[in-house]
Motif scaffolding. Sequence first.
Motif, PDB file in Angstrom:
ATOM      1  N   ARG A 137      10.861 -11.065 -13.125  1.00 59.90           N
ATOM      2  CA  ARG A 137      10.930 -10.643 -11.728  1.00 59.90           C
ATOM      3  C   ARG A 137       9.654  -9.881 -11.331  1.00 59.90           C
ATOM      4  NH1 ARG A 137      16.765  -8.599  -9.813  1.00 59.90           N
ATOM      5  NH2 ARG A 137      17.333 -10.699 -10.390  1.00 59.90           N
ATOM      6  N   LEU A 138       9.162  -9.056 -12.255  1.00 63.39           N
ATOM      7  CA  LEU A 138       7.954  -8.275 -11.967  1.00 63.39           C
ATOM      8  C   LEU A 138       6.727  -9.160 -11.832  1.00 63.39           C
ATOM      9  CD1 LEU A 138       8.198  -5.044 -14.137  1.00 63.39           C
ATOM     10  CD2 LEU A 138       7.883  -5.183 -11.677  1.00 63.39           C
ATOM     11  N   GLU A 139       6.645 -10.161 -12.688  1.00 63.74           N
ATOM     12  CA  GLU A 139       5.501 -11.081 -12.613  1.00 63.74           C
ATOM     13  C   GLU A 139       5.525 -11.844 -11.297  1.00 63.74           C
ATOM     14  OE1 GLU A 139       4.579 -12.034 -17.316  1.00 63.74           O
ATOM     15  OE2 GLU A 139       6.233 -13.076 -16.335  1.00 63.74           O
ATOM     16  N   ARG A 140       6.700 -12.208 -10.843  1.00 65.83           N
ATOM     17  CA  ARG A 140       6.808 -12.931  -9.571  1.00 65.83           C
ATOM     18  C   ARG A 140       6.492 -11.998  -8.401  1.00 65.83           C
ATOM     19  NH1 ARG A 140      12.491 -15.091 -10.722  1.00 65.83           N
ATOM     20  NH2 ARG A 140      12.480 -15.991  -8.663  1.00 65.83           N
ATOM     21  N   LEU A 141       6.879 -10.749  -8.570  1.00 65.22           N
ATOM     22  CA  LEU A 141       6.584  -9.754  -7.541  1.00 65.22           C
ATOM     23  C   LEU A 141       5.073  -9.554  -7.412  1.00 65.22           C
ATOM     24  CD1 LEU A 141       8.407  -7.874  -5.795  1.00 65.22           C
ATOM     25  CD2 LEU A 141       7.868  -6.064  -7.418  1.00 65.22           C
ATOM     26  N   ASP A 142       4.385  -9.627  -8.531  1.00 65.30           N
ATOM     27  CA  ASP A 142       2.926  -9.492  -8.543  1.00 65.30           C
ATOM     28  C   ASP A 142       2.291 -10.614  -7.710  1.00 65.30           C
ATOM     29  OD1 ASP A 142       0.759  -7.998  -9.371  1.00 65.30           O
ATOM     30  OD2 ASP A 142       0.360  -9.258 -11.111  1.00 65.30           O
ATOM     31  N   PHE A 143       2.816 -11.810  -7.877  1.00 64.56           N
ATOM     32  CA  PHE A 143       2.329 -12.956  -7.105  1.00 64.56           C
ATOM     33  C   PHE A 143       2.575 -12.745  -5.610  1.00 64.56           C
ATOM     34  CE2 PHE A 143       3.718 -16.934  -5.029  1.00 64.56           C
ATOM     35  CZ  PHE A 143       2.537 -17.657  -5.067  1.00 64.56           C
ATOM     36  N   LEU A 144       3.788 -12.321  -5.286  1.00 64.91           N
ATOM     37  CA  LEU A 144       4.145 -12.071  -3.883  1.00 64.91           C
ATOM     38  C   LEU A 144       3.229 -10.997  -3.293  1.00 64.91           C
ATOM     39  CD1 LEU A 144       6.139 -12.520  -1.527  1.00 64.91           C
ATOM     40  CD2 LEU A 144       7.595 -10.775  -2.524  1.00 64.91           C
ATOM     41  N   SER A 145       2.956  -9.989  -4.085  1.00 62.31           N
ATOM     42  CA  SER A 145       2.124  -8.883  -3.652  1.00 62.31           C
ATOM     43  C   SER A 145       0.706  -9.353  -3.348  1.00 62.31           C
ATOM     44  CB  SER A 145       2.104  -7.826  -4.765  1.00 62.31           C
ATOM     45  OG  SER A 145       1.452  -6.687  -4.345  1.00 62.31           O
ATOM     46  N   LEU A 146       0.189 -10.202  -4.215  1.00 61.46           N
ATOM     47  CA  LEU A 146      -1.156 -10.746  -3.991  1.00 61.46           C
ATOM     48  C   LEU A 146      -1.207 -11.545  -2.693  1.00 61.46           C
ATOM     49  CD1 LEU A 146      -4.067 -11.563  -5.154  1.00 61.46           C
ATOM     50  CD2 LEU A 146      -2.926 -13.665  -5.820  1.00 61.46           C
ATOM     51  N   MET A 147      -0.235 -12.442  -2.513  1.00 61.87           N
ATOM     52  CA  MET A 147      -0.245 -13.314  -1.332  1.00 61.87           C
ATOM     53  C   MET A 147      -0.102 -12.499  -0.049  1.00 61.87           C
ATOM     54  SD  MET A 147      -0.909 -16.102  -2.743  1.00 61.87           S
ATOM     55  CE  MET A 147      -0.858 -17.330  -1.451  1.00 61.87           C
ATOM     56  N   LEU A 148       0.646 -11.410  -0.121  1.00 59.03           N
ATOM     57  CA  LEU A 148       0.807 -10.533   1.042  1.00 59.03           C
ATOM     58  C   LEU A 148      -0.522  -9.837   1.373  1.00 59.03           C
ATOM     59  CD1 LEU A 148       2.988  -9.299   2.979  1.00 59.03           C
ATOM     60  CD2 LEU A 148       3.122  -7.397   1.378  1.00 59.03           C
ATOM     61  N   ALA A 149      -1.176  -9.301   0.344  1.00 62.11           N
ATOM     62  CA  ALA A 149      -2.439  -8.582   0.566  1.00 62.11           C
ATOM     63  C   ALA A 149      -3.522  -9.507   1.087  1.00 62.11           C
ATOM     64  CB  ALA A 149      -2.892  -7.918  -0.735  1.00 62.11           C
ATOM     65  N   LEU A 150      -3.568 -10.739   0.565  1.00 61.02           N
ATOM     66  CA  LEU A 150      -4.591 -11.672   1.034  1.00 61.02           C
ATOM     67  C   LEU A 150      -4.356 -12.024   2.501  1.00 61.02           C
ATOM     68  CD1 LEU A 150      -5.015 -14.155  -1.966  1.00 61.02           C
ATOM     69  CD2 LEU A 150      -6.276 -12.080  -1.473  1.00 61.02           C
ATOM     70  N   PHE A 151      -3.094 -12.207   2.872  1.00 61.45           N
ATOM     71  CA  PHE A 151      -2.766 -12.587   4.246  1.00 61.45           C
ATOM     72  C   PHE A 151      -3.101 -11.459   5.224  1.00 61.45           C
ATOM     73  CE2 PHE A 151       0.613 -13.531   7.563  1.00 61.45           C
ATOM     74  CZ  PHE A 151      -0.062 -14.622   8.089  1.00 61.45           C
ATOM     75  N   LEU A 152      -2.835 -10.231   4.798  1.00 58.04           N
ATOM     76  CA  LEU A 152      -3.006  -9.099   5.726  1.00 58.04           C
ATOM     77  C   LEU A 152      -4.355  -8.398   5.576  1.00 58.04           C
ATOM     78  CD1 LEU A 152       0.564  -7.538   5.472  1.00 58.04           C
ATOM     79  CD2 LEU A 152      -0.311  -9.095   7.202  1.00 58.04           C
ATOM     80  N   GLY A 153      -5.073  -8.711   4.511  1.00 59.33           N
ATOM     81  CA  GLY A 153      -6.296  -7.950   4.236  1.00 59.33           C
ATOM     82  C   GLY A 153      -7.479  -8.292   5.126  1.00 59.33           C
ATOM     83  N   THR A 154      -7.657  -9.577   5.433  1.00 60.60           N
ATOM     84  CA  THR A 154      -8.853 -10.000   6.178  1.00 60.60           C
ATOM     85  C   THR A 154      -9.029  -9.215   7.468  1.00 60.60           C
ATOM     86  OG1 THR A 154      -8.618 -12.209   5.280  1.00 60.60           O
ATOM     87  CG2 THR A 154     -10.000 -11.998   7.220  1.00 60.60           C
ATOM     88  N   ALA A 155      -7.947  -9.101   8.224  1.00 64.69           N
ATOM     89  CA  ALA A 155      -8.029  -8.460   9.537  1.00 64.69           C
ATOM     90  C   ALA A 155      -8.236  -6.953   9.430  1.00 64.69           C
ATOM     91  CB  ALA A 155      -6.760  -8.752  10.322  1.00 64.69           C
ATOM     92  N   ALA A 156      -8.325  -6.448   8.230  1.00 61.25           N
ATOM     93  CA  ALA A 156      -8.478  -5.000   8.055  1.00 61.25           C
ATOM     94  C   ALA A 156      -9.755  -4.643   7.304  1.00 61.25           C
ATOM     95  CB  ALA A 156      -7.264  -4.455   7.297  1.00 61.25           C
ATOM     96  N   LEU A 157     -10.615  -5.636   7.080  1.00 57.48           N
ATOM     97  CA  LEU A 157     -11.847  -5.367   6.348  1.00 57.48           C
ATOM     98  C   LEU A 157     -12.898  -4.813   7.302  1.00 57.48           C
ATOM     99  CD1 LEU A 157     -12.055  -8.603   4.168  1.00 57.48           C
ATOM    100  CD2 LEU A 157     -11.564  -6.299   3.340  1.00 57.48           C
ATOM    101  N   PRO A 158     -13.378  -3.605   7.091  1.00 58.73           N
ATOM    102  CA  PRO A 158     -14.303  -2.998   8.052  1.00 58.73           C
ATOM    103  C   PRO A 158     -15.566  -3.817   8.282  1.00 58.73           C
ATOM    104  CG  PRO A 158     -13.559  -1.370   6.457  1.00 58.73           C
ATOM    105  CD  PRO A 158     -13.047  -2.687   5.995  1.00 58.73           C
ATOM    106  N   HIS A 159     -16.116  -4.432   7.206  1.00 57.16           N
ATOM    107  CA  HIS A 159     -17.369  -5.166   7.406  1.00 57.16           C
ATOM    108  C   HIS A 159     -17.158  -6.452   8.210  1.00 57.16           C
ATOM    109  CE1 HIS A 159     -15.873  -7.352   3.894  1.00 57.16           C
ATOM    110  NE2 HIS A 159     -16.799  -8.263   4.067  1.00 57.16           N
ATOM    111  N   ILE A 160     -15.909  -6.950   8.236  1.00 56.35           N
ATOM    112  CA  ILE A 160     -15.594  -8.108   9.083  1.00 56.35           C
ATOM    113  C   ILE A 160     -15.353  -7.617  10.517  1.00 56.35           C
ATOM    114  CG2 ILE A 160     -13.854  -9.919   9.500  1.00 56.35           C
ATOM    115  CD1 ILE A 160     -15.764 -10.473   7.128  1.00 56.35           C
ATOM    116  N   LEU A 161     -14.631  -6.522  10.649  1.00 50.21           N
ATOM    117  CA  LEU A 161     -14.288  -6.018  11.989  1.00 50.21           C
ATOM    118  C   LEU A 161     -15.536  -5.656  12.799  1.00 50.21           C
ATOM    119  CD1 LEU A 161     -11.189  -3.812  11.075  1.00 50.21           C
ATOM    120  CD2 LEU A 161     -11.193  -6.060  12.137  1.00 50.21           C
ATOM    121  N   ILE A 162     -16.575  -5.108  12.139  1.00 46.18           N
ATOM    122  CA  ILE A 162     -17.754  -4.697  12.922  1.00 46.18           C
ATOM    123  C   ILE A 162     -18.507  -5.894  13.501  1.00 46.18           C
ATOM    124  CG2 ILE A 162     -18.121  -2.476  11.770  1.00 46.18           C
ATOM    125  CD1 ILE A 162     -20.360  -3.798  10.140  1.00 46.18           C
TER     126      ILE A 162
END
Lengths: 97, 636
Positions: B375-400
Amino acid sequence: MLHQPAAPVGKDPAQQYKMRLGVWMVIAYSLFYGGFVAINLLKPLLMEKTVLAGLNLATVYGFALIIVALLQALVYDAMCRAQEHKLSDQKIAGEVR
Amino acid sequence: MAVIVFLIFVLFVLGLSFYLGNRTKTSSGYYAAGGQIHWAVNGIAFAGDYLSAASFLGICGMIATMGYDGFLYSVGYLAGWIVALFVVAEPMKRLGKYTFTDAVDSKYNSRGIKLAAAISTLVVSICYLIPQMVGAGVLVQPLLGLAHHWGVIMVGAIVITIVATAGMASTTYVQFLKGALLILFSTILVVAVCNRGLQTEPNQGGRVPFHTYASLTAVEADGKLTVTDPSWTVVELQEVKTAKTTFARLTREGQESWWLVSRGSSSVSLKEIEASVVKPDGRVLVNGQPASKDNTIRQVGNLESIRGKTQSDTGRVSPIGLLSAMSHDQTRIRRWKEVRFQDSEGARITAYVPAATAGNLFMRPGLKFKVQGTRLERLDFLSLMLALFLGTAALPHILIRYYTVPSPASARKSTIVAIASIGFFYILTLFMGIGAAINGVLNPADSNMAAPLLARSFGELLFSIISAIAFATVLGTVSGLIVAASGAVAHDFCDRFLNLKMDDHAKIRAGKLSAFLIGALAIVLGILFKGMNVTFLVGLAFAVAASANLPAILMLLFWKRTTAKGIVASIFMGVLSSLLLILFSPELYKLYGLDPASAPIPFSNPGIISIPLSFITLVVVSLCTKPRNPEPDSPA
């Protein structure tokens, strides 16, 4: 004054429309993306099934996520532009009257 | 050849920077290129900014070694642009001036937000800088024959020059150039891969003969192993329990070598492997001979069978044909695993062990991210996919980059160009990664060089160009990161938070000084983190960005009850929780030299915890604090 944009930005009458549209677009894409993640978590073996031209579901779904993102972006841009033109025409018509 | 192409590129980039530097006289010019970049140029520059060492070196390397799991990063990185386009692009352009902090603080004019957002920008930028600098070090070794740390220092010096001369203007054109060249030459590389087709005995177009690994038969009696061929003597056996493998040290004619023990139901065989041995006296042996320029670990990676056929060569294949053959359950890919252990004399051995993986497993998630695991290993995968989906729009060097175009509509259009170009590139990564996996080009000690080494198998010219572009990839992204970080220090912290009342020239000077300091810090970190997969490190930077910045951006736009204190608390919570979760994760424990199993946090991707935590913090603190009236000059 410190918050002003680097280039002056006028009032955008289509702002609300674009925000609403954007939210719906994100929801739609999130469901599609969520489907990919869910299959991997719940039925991972499904990902190796051949579904199209010898390609497995993982490859087809992965490419589809990229292509659908672009298609959605183009649709969003077209709808935003149409709304911007419509509201801009209405504004001009109002000023003429 | 490689050196000449590299020097031409570097001189051109520096010349461009000095030319644009003479025209950059205002802080708006320095931090936002005057807000006058054309949307199409900005779109490709977005690609140049975003397609970092992680995308080109890291993803291709991970696909080459871990199959489809590397492509998950491509999918996630691209999907993140959806959030950026639909939710963030136009509001960021409307609300901000030079930095992410300007936008988040636009409704509040709060000192707390200025400080928190500046710190967050700095932390995310530094997290993102580390893998870029590691990538730079990796590149110069085969390109210029220099040690890792010289590559890091060289990139640092060039980037500081680029940023300190013309800020965002030179950064934009370097990124534009790099983005366009990267996509063009990656396409050429993929066409070359398809033209070559699939072979079970790849020889790099006749340049490097295919090495057939030897196998010896042995008998085991009373716990003693004896090789059937009497010219070999077994010196010792070493069982590595963590890797569930046993190795045998053999000698023949005074020469030592390590072999993998493979026990069948009725027989024992010894399989030749690649091994690097550091003797207690410091001597280094590679495959039994002293290490030298001519005696290194062999390049590896090939197909053992194609659709069930051994000794096969398909000739030219279509892109779909290539993927289809790779996905077949009767296709076998020989992958290499690293195992470290010590022998009875205290020598340190790094062994690279082959194992065949079926195509259907290689071409679906599961080799790195255990989607069928606990379950933890699968959670790690879910966590990665969530961060990748939400991370781009929050990267300061992209936002500027949204501040470099003249209008919100231009911001939107440049994002669409970015999605098209970045999406196309990410499709190419799958082919480049597979190409590296099967063409006998991989360095088993470092997956990051997969794409440049694949290019070398098609000739020195393509290798030189691809390496120069890869170097430019690092330059472009690092430049953007240093602009973002220096903006956080000079504009957000010194000018806005400390209220130093700097004039335009002082702001530019402060930006340049900050660029120098951050560049120096990046050099140090790039040397310290040598050897880690750059994509993995960038994945962590995405998690920090998504946790620290995205809740603030989204709630500011969509929840009227959001308060300045709520935003400050959420940013600090996001930064702290994600960093702590990373620092105590199994992957970082490996880096510290500790047992990953003893890490207190059982998974490596923090997003699944830190992102919701940051959202909850914002909501709770906002509900507990009183909203202030918006500033009279607020554009919102």
